[in-house]
Scaffold this motif. Structure first.
Motif, mmCIF file in Angstrom:
data_model
loop_
_atom_site.group_PDB
_atom_site.id
_atom_site.type_symbol
_atom_site.label_atom_id
_atom_site.label_comp_id
_atom_site.label_asym_id
_atom_site.label_seq_id
_atom_site.Cartn_x
_atom_site.Cartn_y
_atom_site.Cartn_z
ATOM 1 N N GLY A 59 34.189 -46.561 9.227
ATOM 2 C CA GLY A 59 34.556 -47.972 9.116
ATOM 3 C C GLY A 59 34.452 -48.483 7.693
ATOM 4 O O GLY A 59 35.288 -49.288 7.246
ATOM 5 N N VAL A 60 33.424 -48.023 6.979
ATOM 6 C CA VAL A 60 33.292 -48.395 5.561
ATOM 7 C C VAL A 60 34.506 -47.898 4.789
ATOM 8 O O VAL A 60 35.108 -48.631 3.992
ATOM 9 N N GLY A 61 34.894 -46.652 5.035
ATOM 10 C CA GLY A 61 36.047 -46.074 4.347
ATOM 11 C C GLY A 61 37.339 -46.829 4.630
ATOM 12 O O GLY A 61 38.164 -47.042 3.736
ATOM 13 N N GLU A 62 37.496 -47.272 5.880
ATOM 14 C CA GLU A 62 38.700 -48.043 6.235
ATOM 15 C C GLU A 62 38.738 -49.370 5.481
ATOM 16 O O GLU A 62 39.805 -49.812 5.028
ATOM 17 N N ALA A 63 37.582 -49.984 5.341
ATOM 18 C CA ALA A 63 37.516 -51.248 4.594
ATOM 19 C C ALA A 63 37.875 -51.037 3.129
ATOM 20 O O ALA A 63 38.591 -51.854 2.527
ATOM 21 N N LEU A 64 37.390 -49.950 2.560
ATOM 22 C CA LEU A 64 37.652 -49.677 1.141
ATOM 23 C C LEU A 64 39.144 -49.513 0.862
ATOM 24 O O LEU A 64 39.620 -49.849 -0.228
ATOM 25 N N LYS A 65 39.863 -49.001 1.858
ATOM 26 C CA LYS A 65 41.317 -48.822 1.695
ATOM 27 C C LYS A 65 42.054 -50.166 1.698
ATOM 28 O O LYS A 65 43.148 -50.286 1.153
ATOM 29 N N GLU A 66 41.470 -51.171 2.333
ATOM 30 C CA GLU A 66 42.158 -52.454 2.505
ATOM 31 C C GLU A 66 41.910 -53.452 1.388
ATOM 32 O O GLU A 66 42.677 -54.389 1.213
ATOM 33 N N VAL A 67 40.805 -53.278 0.651
ATOM 34 C CA VAL A 67 40.470 -54.275 -0.375
ATOM 35 C C VAL A 67 41.285 -54.040 -1.647
ATOM 36 O O VAL A 67 41.667 -52.916 -1.954
ATOM 37 N N ASP A 68 41.506 -55.106 -2.352
ATOM 38 C CA ASP A 68 42.317 -55.041 -3.566
ATOM 39 C C ASP A 68 41.421 -54.888 -4.802
ATOM 40 O O ASP A 68 41.429 -55.720 -5.709
ATOM 41 N N VAL A 69 40.625 -53.825 -4.785
ATOM 42 C CA VAL A 69 39.728 -53.528 -5.913
ATOM 43 C C VAL A 69 39.866 -52.040 -6.231
ATOM 44 O O VAL A 69 39.894 -51.204 -5.319
ATOM 45 N N LYS A 70 39.966 -51.704 -7.491
ATOM 46 C CA LYS A 70 40.127 -50.305 -7.884
ATOM 47 C C LYS A 70 38.894 -49.494 -7.495
ATOM 48 O O LYS A 70 37.763 -49.976 -7.571
#
Length: 279
Positions: A59-70
């Motif tokens: 779930g953490v990994g899925e969130a990281l894919k969605e945020v607009d941060v490098k």
């Protein structure tokens, strides 16, 4: 004074680690952890701390894919669980963690507990050193290690741990351990910095909080930072996540720091690392 959530401390190897991050212990995998991480990063957080045993790396990994941060602007930590200790099993477990997170590398990887009964943490650390030298991890460290565990590890290692994440709050200030880590250039990081909410009715903390027009949680996070301790308060509520990080516009006085330090009882909410051997 530190300016905001992008403020960092420099680890022994020169890697910059944010002073404040989001912890996701006991946050349910799926929508709950995903939303908490998204809310945190959108609020300015750049550090997220998870672990394989939390069961929410996916779930953490899925969130990281969605945020607009490098990716290079984020600091992602995970931890190796006790059952995976040992040289080969550590290497396998690390790849599984990377896969669940959907990442090419970790910023920080920690041995979750020393598990003294198993006596495998030295072999485990050799695998950590290998992964670090292969640049799959930017910094390596431990969690819940006492002085005796650190001494044993350091004596037989090429690389000294860069971080020791331990239980730390006003009822457990860990002074001797903190001095040991300072002497060895090991950054202390706090888990359970709010003592799971058990400090929210403390009169001393309430007076200090009222004086600064802040919450007790904000005072505790600020106390961590001013104590030279990296901190990862946990919340799943967007307004609490934001509030916990709103600590850069005030400073505790010397006397207030002293008052908080004097609340120490050497009292844990978690297990004692010397006897915790769950695998």
């Amino acid at each position: 004074m530190l300016k905001d959530l992008t403020s960092t401390t420099k680890l022994a190897n020169g890697v910059e680690m944010p002073w404040v991050g989001l912890g996701v212990f006991k946050v349910e995998d799926g929508p709950e952890v995903k939303q908490a991480v998204i809310d945190a990063i959108n609020s300015g957080y750049r550090s997220i701390d998870t672990a394989s045993v939390y069961g929410n790396e996916k779930g953490v990994g899925e969130a990281l894919k969605e945020v607009d941060v490098k990716r290079e602007d984020l600091f992602i930590t995970s931890k190796l669980w006790n059952a995976d200790q040992g040289y080969e099993s550590t290497l396998t477990a690390f790849e599984a963690t990377l896969d669940r997170l959907g990442l090419d590398y970790l910023d920080l990887y920690l041995i979750h507990w020393p598990v003294p009964e198993a006596n495998l943490y030295q072999d485990t650390w050799r695998a950590f050193e290998k992964l670090y030298q292969e640049k799959k991890i930017r910094a390596i460290g431990v969690s819940n290690f006492k002085e005796e565990h650190l001494e044993t590890l350091i004596q037989g290692s090429e690389i000294t741990p860069m971080v020791n994440q331990v239980e730390f709050h006003p009822h457990l200030t860990q002074e001797p351990l903190r001095h040991f880590c300072l002497d060895h250039n090991i950054q202390i990081e706090a888990w359970s910095p709010l003592k799971q909410g058990q400090l929210f009715d403390n009169d001393v903390l309430q007076v200090i909080a009222d004086r600064h027009n802040k919450s007790i949680a904000q005072v505790l996070v600020r106390w961590d930072i001013q104590s030279g301790v990296v901190t990862i308060p946990k919340s799943t509520k967007a307004h609490r996540i934001k509030e916990n990080a709103d600590v850069f516009d005030f400073e505790l006085t010397y006397d207030e720091m002293k008052q908080i330090n004097q609340l120490n009882k050497d009292e844990r909410v978690g297990p004692d690392p010397s006897t915790f051997n769950k695998r």
